[in-house]
Design a protein around this motif. Structure first.
Motif, PDB file in Angstrom:
ATOM      1  N   GLU A 258      -9.501   2.867   2.003  1.00 35.27           N
ATOM      2  CA  GLU A 258      -8.440   2.184   1.257  1.00 35.27           C
ATOM      3  C   GLU A 258      -7.430   3.173   0.676  1.00 35.27           C
ATOM      4  O   GLU A 258      -6.291   2.796   0.375  1.00 35.27           O
ATOM      5  CB  GLU A 258      -9.038   1.314   0.153  1.00 35.27           C
ATOM      6  CG  GLU A 258      -9.675   0.018   0.662  1.00 35.27           C
ATOM      7  CD  GLU A 258     -11.048   0.225   1.297  1.00 35.27           C
ATOM      8  OE1 GLU A 258     -11.588   1.376   1.254  1.00 35.27           O
ATOM      9  OE2 GLU A 258     -11.598  -0.755   1.834  1.00 35.27           O
ATOM     10  N   ALA A 259      -7.822   4.429   0.500  1.00 33.79           N
ATOM     11  CA  ALA A 259      -6.848   5.423   0.032  1.00 33.79           C
ATOM     12  C   ALA A 259      -5.764   5.606   1.094  1.00 33.79           C
ATOM     13  O   ALA A 259      -4.567   5.671   0.786  1.00 33.79           O
ATOM     14  CB  ALA A 259      -7.541   6.753  -0.271  1.00 33.79           C
ATOM     15  N   ALA A 260      -6.174   5.671   2.358  1.00 33.89           N
ATOM     16  CA  ALA A 260      -5.193   5.779   3.449  1.00 33.89           C
ATOM     17  C   ALA A 260      -4.396   4.484   3.570  1.00 33.89           C
ATOM     18  O   ALA A 260      -3.179   4.506   3.799  1.00 33.89           O
ATOM     19  CB  ALA A 260      -5.899   6.097   4.766  1.00 33.89           C
ATOM     20  N   VAL A 261      -5.078   3.349   3.404  1.00 33.53           N
ATOM     21  CA  VAL A 261      -4.388   2.055   3.449  1.00 33.53           C
ATOM     22  C   VAL A 261      -3.286   2.029   2.394  1.00 33.53           C
ATOM     23  O   VAL A 261      -2.150   1.635   2.660  1.00 33.53           O
ATOM     24  CB  VAL A 261      -5.393   0.896   3.216  1.00 33.53           C
ATOM     25  CG1 VAL A 261      -4.665  -0.430   2.985  1.00 33.53           C
ATOM     26  CG2 VAL A 261      -6.358   0.784   4.395  1.00 33.53           C
ATOM     27  N   ALA A 262      -3.623   2.485   1.185  1.00 33.73           N
ATOM     28  CA  ALA A 262      -2.662   2.466   0.080  1.00 33.73           C
ATOM     29  C   ALA A 262      -1.458   3.358   0.386  1.00 33.73           C
ATOM     30  O   ALA A 262      -0.301   2.975   0.175  1.00 33.73           O
ATOM     31  CB  ALA A 262      -3.348   2.919  -1.207  1.00 33.73           C
ATOM     32  N   MET A 263      -1.724   4.568   0.893  1.00 29.47           N
ATOM     33  CA  MET A 263      -0.627   5.486   1.203  1.00 29.47           C
ATOM     34  C   MET A 263       0.300   4.884   2.260  1.00 29.47           C
ATOM     35  O   MET A 263       1.526   4.885   2.124  1.00 29.47           O
ATOM     36  CB  MET A 263      -1.189   6.827   1.698  1.00 29.47           C
ATOM     37  CG  MET A 263      -1.904   7.624   0.612  1.00 29.47           C
ATOM     38  SD  MET A 263      -2.989   8.921   1.278  1.00 29.47           S
ATOM     39  CE  MET A 263      -1.796  10.162   1.752  1.00 29.47           C
ATOM     40  N   LEU A 264      -0.301   4.375   3.332  1.00 30.37           N
ATOM     41  CA  LEU A 264       0.511   3.840   4.427  1.00 30.37           C
ATOM     42  C   LEU A 264       1.235   2.561   4.015  1.00 30.37           C
ATOM     43  O   LEU A 264       2.339   2.287   4.488  1.00 30.37           O
ATOM     44  CB  LEU A 264      -0.373   3.592   5.654  1.00 30.37           C
ATOM     45  CG  LEU A 264      -0.914   4.871   6.296  1.00 30.37           C
ATOM     46  CD1 LEU A 264      -1.968   4.539   7.346  1.00 30.37           C
ATOM     47  CD2 LEU A 264       0.218   5.681   6.931  1.00 30.37           C
ATOM     48  N   ALA A 265       0.618   1.783   3.108  1.00 36.37           N
ATOM     49  CA  ALA A 265       1.283   0.565   2.628  1.00 36.37           C
ATOM     50  C   ALA A 265       2.520   0.942   1.809  1.00 36.37           C
ATOM     51  O   ALA A 265       3.567   0.296   1.900  1.00 36.37           O
ATOM     52  CB  ALA A 265       0.317  -0.287   1.808  1.00 36.37           C
TER      53      ALA A 265
END
Ligand code: ATP
Ligand code: MG
Length: 647
Positions: free
Chosen positions: A144-151
Motif C-alpha cells: 500500500e505504500a507503493a499504491v499510495a505513492m502511485l496514486a
C-alpha cells in the motif's frame, strides 16, 4: 593497500545489455551529443504531449535553471501501470515478503496494482486532494505504500514519504514543512517482531497541527487505534466505495512529483524536490542499465520506501520498467541473521541491492548463516548508502555471491534522484571499494578547496559539471538554501559535499564527506580509508573515525570501534589495532584514541553520523546538533559516558 581488480566475467561481457565498448560509446555520445542522446533515451517514457526542448540547464547564478524535457507532458503512474496492461497484466509487479516468515507472502500483478492505485486515487480525490497538494505518507513497508505513492502521481499530488521509524516530532516537522493536509498511515507497523504504533504517532504529531484534514488508516496488525470523527477514515472501507477507473492527470515534465527529506547525516534534513519527466527517465534508465534488468527477472532492493533508494529502486524505476520488485517489511536479522538469504531462496531473487551497514552487521555474525542457504538464483549484487569498505566488499563477493556475481557499488544522493557513479556489470572491471565510473551524462570533476580542477589521478572535492535529468530542482520552500548548499561553494558546479579520489584508471573512490576529512600534520585523510583499515582486522565489525584537536599534529585520529560479537575488547586489542593501522596505511594514520563501543550513532537509514562523533572527539558535547534522525539516541549516551579518560 593493494588493489584487487575483478574483470567482467566472460558470460556477462557477452550477454549484458551494455558491454565495455558499448559503455565507452554511449558515454561519449551522452556528453558530446547530449540533446540527441537524451531525445533517444526519453523514448522509454510514454509522453502525452512530446517535448521539443530537451534541456535548459545552467548552474551559473546569472542564468541558473534546471529544466529537462520542459514542454512535454506525461503521467508517471500511467508509465508504471497502464502501459504494461496490454502485454503483462498478469505479471507480478510486487512480491511482498512480510516481517515474519510465518506470515504468507503476497504477489500483486500489474492488473491488481493498477486497480488498487485507481481506487485509492479516487478515494483521495473524494477527500478533495488535487494536483499540487502535499500528501504525507507514513506507512510500513507494505504494498500500500507503493499504491499510495502511485496514486499521488496519478492525480498530480506531491507525496512526501516519512520513514515509519520516525518519532511524532520528526513526523510533525515534516508535515509542517511542506504544509500537507493529508496523512496516510497504518494502525501499526511490524519490524523485527515488534509493533510500531504508527497511528498513535500520527495522533501525537497532529495534536498541534489542526491543518491536517484527512488521515487514511490502513489496517496492518489489527491493533487498537482511536479514530477521530470527520478526520480519520479506514483505508479498506474508503476504497470499497470507489470506482476502479481514474484517468491519469496530465502533468508537465517539470511539475513536482515528490518531496523527500535527506537522511540528516550532516545537519538538518533538507526537503528535496524532484519533478516528473527527468526523474522518470533517470529512475527507469539507471535501474535498467545498472542492474542489467530484463523483463521477468526477480529484483530485490532492501531499502525502505522512506529513503530515496526505495523511491527510485523499489517503486519508480522497476515499475516503469515493468519489473517484478520485491518489497520486504522486515529487518536483516529477524528472526535470525539468515533472513535475507532465505528470502532470496524463497522467491528466487536474481538481483539483490542492499547497504554496507547491513552487510557489516551480517558479516559480524559469521558465514554460516549465509552458507547454509543456496542463493543459486543470484546473479548480481548491489551496494548503496556509504562507501563499502573492501573487507565487506570481498565478503559480499566471496561468501554471498560465491565469486559468481558482479557487485555494483552505486554512488548517489537523495539530491541526484538516481545513481551517478557505478559500474555496469557487463562493462566495468571492479575494484573493491570503488564506485568506479560515471553513468551516462554524468560529468564528475575533482576540485581543490579553491575550486581549481584536479586533472588525472588525484584527490579533492567531488563536483558535477553539468545537469542530468534526475537532479533535484529545489529545497521545498527554501530556494535560497538550495542555491547556497549546492551551487555557491564552487561557481557554476554542483557541489556534492563528498570527498573523492580518482585513480590512474579514471576510477572514482568516495573517501567520505568533505566535512569529515582529517588533516594530520598537513596530510589530508578521508575517514573511509582509516575505517576500512580498521574493519579489515579480523576482530573488528565496524569503525568510525573522526578528527580531534592535537597540539602537535593539528588534528589527531579518534577511532570508535565495534568488535565482532564474540570478542571482548581490551588494552591488548587496542594496542594491536594501533599497530595494525600503522601497517595498513602508514604511521601518519596512527590512531591517537581508540574508544570501543558496542554501537555507533546512526541515522535511521543506517549511516554513521560522524558529526556527533566529531563533537565527542573535540570534547565539545554541549550541543550535539540535530539528532532527530538518530536511530537509537541511547548509543550517544553510552559513548559519552565511556570516553577514555572520563572514568
Ligand atoms: P544529509 O544530506 O541530510 O546530511 P545524507 O547525505 O546521508 O544526509 P543521502 O542523500 O541519503 O543523505 O545520502 C547520500 C550520501 O551517502 C552521499 O553524499 C555519500 O556520502 C553517501 N553514499 C551513498 N552511496 C555511496 C556509495 N556507494 N559510496 C560512497 N558513499 C555513498
Ligand atoms: Mg547529503
Amino acid at each position: 593497500m593493494g588493489e584487487a581488480v575483478y574483470p567482467v566475467p566472460a558470460e556477462w561481457a557477452q550477454s549484458a545489455l551494455i558491454d565495455e565498448a558499448g559503455y565507452t560509446d554511449m558515454y561519449r555520445r551522452s556528453v558530446d551529443d547530449a540533446d540527441a542522446f537524451w531525445r533517444e533515451e526519453a523514448k522509454r517514457i510514454d509522453w502525452i504531449k512530446p517535448f521539443t526542448q530537451v534541456r535548459e540547464t545552467s548552474f551559473h547564478e546569472a542564468d541558473f535553471g534546471i529544466r529537462w524535457f520542459g514542454d512535454g507532458t506525461l503521467n508517471l503512474s500511467a508509465n508504471a501501470l497502464d502501459r504494461h496492461l496490454a502485454q503483462r497484466a498478469e505479471t507480478v509487479a510486487i512480491i511482498w515478503e512480510p516481517d515474519s516468515p510465518d506470515e504468507p507472502a503476497r504477489k500483486i500483478t500489474y492488473r491488481q496494482l493498477h486497480e488498487d492505485v485507481c481506487r485509492f486515487a479516487n478515494l483521495m480525490k473524494s477527500r478533495g486532494v488535487k494536483k499540487g497538494d502535499r500528501v504525507t505518507i507514513y506507512l510500513p513497508m507494505v504494498p500500500e505504500a507503493a499504491v499510495a505513492m502511485l496514486a499521488c502521481a496519478r492525480i498530480g499530488a506531491i507525496h512526501s514519504v516519512v520513514f515509519g521509524g520516525f518519532s511524532p516530532d520528526s513526523l510533525a516537522s515534516r508535515i509542517e514543512d511542506c504544509d500537507s493536509t493529508v496523512v496516510l498511515t497504518a494502525d501499526e507497523g511490524l519490524r523485527g517482531g515488534k509493533a510500531v504504533p504508527l497511528k498513535a504517532n500520527v495522533d501525537a504529531a497532529l495534536a498541534n497541527l489542526p491543518s491536517v484534514e484527512t488521515v487514511i488508516v490502513l489496517k496492518r496488525t489489527g491493533g487498537a487505534v482511536t479514530m477521530q470523527d470527520g478526520r480519520d477514515i479506514d483505508w479498506h472501507d474508503g476504497v470499497a466505495a470507489q470506482s476502479a477507473d481514474c484517468p491519469p492527470e496530465e502533468m508537465g515534465a517539470e511539475d513536482p512529483l515528490f518531496i523527500l527529506y535527506t537522511s540528516g547525516s550532516t545537519g538538518k534534513p533538507k526537503g528535496v524536490l524532484h519533478t516528473t519527466g527527468g526523474y522518470g527517465v533517470w529512475a527507469s534508465m539507471t535501474h535498467q542499465y545498472v542492474f542489467d534488468y530484463r523483463p521477468g527477472q526477480i529484483y530485490w532492493c532492501t531499502a525502505d520506501v522512506g529513503w530515496v533508494t526505495g523511491h527510485s529502486y523499489i517503486v519508480y524505476g522497476p515499475l516503469i520498467n515493468g519489473a517484478t520488485t520485491l518489497m520486504f517489511e522486515g529487518i536483516p536479522n529477524y528472526p535470525d541473521p539468515s533472513r535475507f538469504w532465505q528470502v532470496i531462496d524463497k522467491h528466487q531473487v536474481e538481483i539483490f541491492y542492499t547497504a554496507p551497514t547491513a552487510l557489516r552487521a551480517l558479516m559480524r555474525e559469521g558465514d554460516d548463516w549465509v552458507t547454509r542457504t543456496s542463493r543459486s538464483s543470484l546473479r548480481l549484487l548491489g551496494s548503496v548508502g556509504e562507501p563499502i569498505n573492501p573487507e565487506a566488499w570481498e565478503w559480499y563477493h566471496r561468501v554471498v555471491g560465491e565469486h559468481r556475481c558482479p557487485i555494483v557499488d552505486t554512488w548517489w544522493q537523495t539530491e541526484t534522484g538516481g545513481v551517478l557513479i557505478s559500474p555496469l556489470p557487463g562493462a566495468t572491471a571492479l575494484k573493491p571499494g570503488s564506485a568506479t565510473k560515471p553513468f551516462f551524462g554524468v560529468q564528475p570533476m575533482l576540485v581543490d578547496n579553491d575550486g581549481a580542477e584536479i586533472d588525472g589521478a588525484g584527490d579533492g572535492c567531488l563536483v558535477i559539471k553539468d545537469s542530468w535529468p534526475g537532479q533535484m530542482r529545489t529545497v521545498w520552500g527554501d530556494y535560497e538554501r538550495f542555491f547556497q548548499t549546492y551551487f555557491s561553494t564552487f561557481k557554476g558546479l554542483y557541489f556534492t559535499g563528498d570527498g573523492c579520489r580518482r585513480d590512474g584508471d579514471g576510477y572514482y573512490w568516495i573517501t567520505g564527506r568533505i566535512d569529515d576529512v582529517i588533516n594530520v600534520s598537513g596530510h589530508r585523510m578521508g575517514t573511509a580509508e582509516v575505517e576500512s583499515a580498521l574493519v579489515a582486522h579480523p576482530k573488528v565489525a565496524e569503525a568510525a573515525v573522526v578528527g580531534m584537536p592535537h597540539d602537535i599534529k593539528g588534528q589527531g585520529i579518534y577511532a570508535f570501534v565495534t568488535t565482532n560479537a564474540d570478542v571482548e575488547p581490551d588494552e591488548a586489542l587496542r594496542k594491536e589495532l594501533v599497530q595494525w593501522v600503522r601497517r595498513e596505511i602508514g604511521p601518519i594514520a596512527t590512531p591517537d584514541v581508540i574508544q570501543f563501543a558496542p554501537g555507533l550513532p546512526k541515522t535511521r537509514s543506517g549511516k554513521i553520523m560522524r558529526r556527533i562523533l566529531r563533537k565527542i572527539g573535540e570534547n565539545d558535547v554541549g550541543n550535539l546538533g540535530d539528532t532527530s534522525t538518530l536511530a537509537d539516541p541511547s548509543v550517544v549516551d553510552h559513548l559519552l559516558a565511556n570516553r577514555p579518560g572520563q572514568d
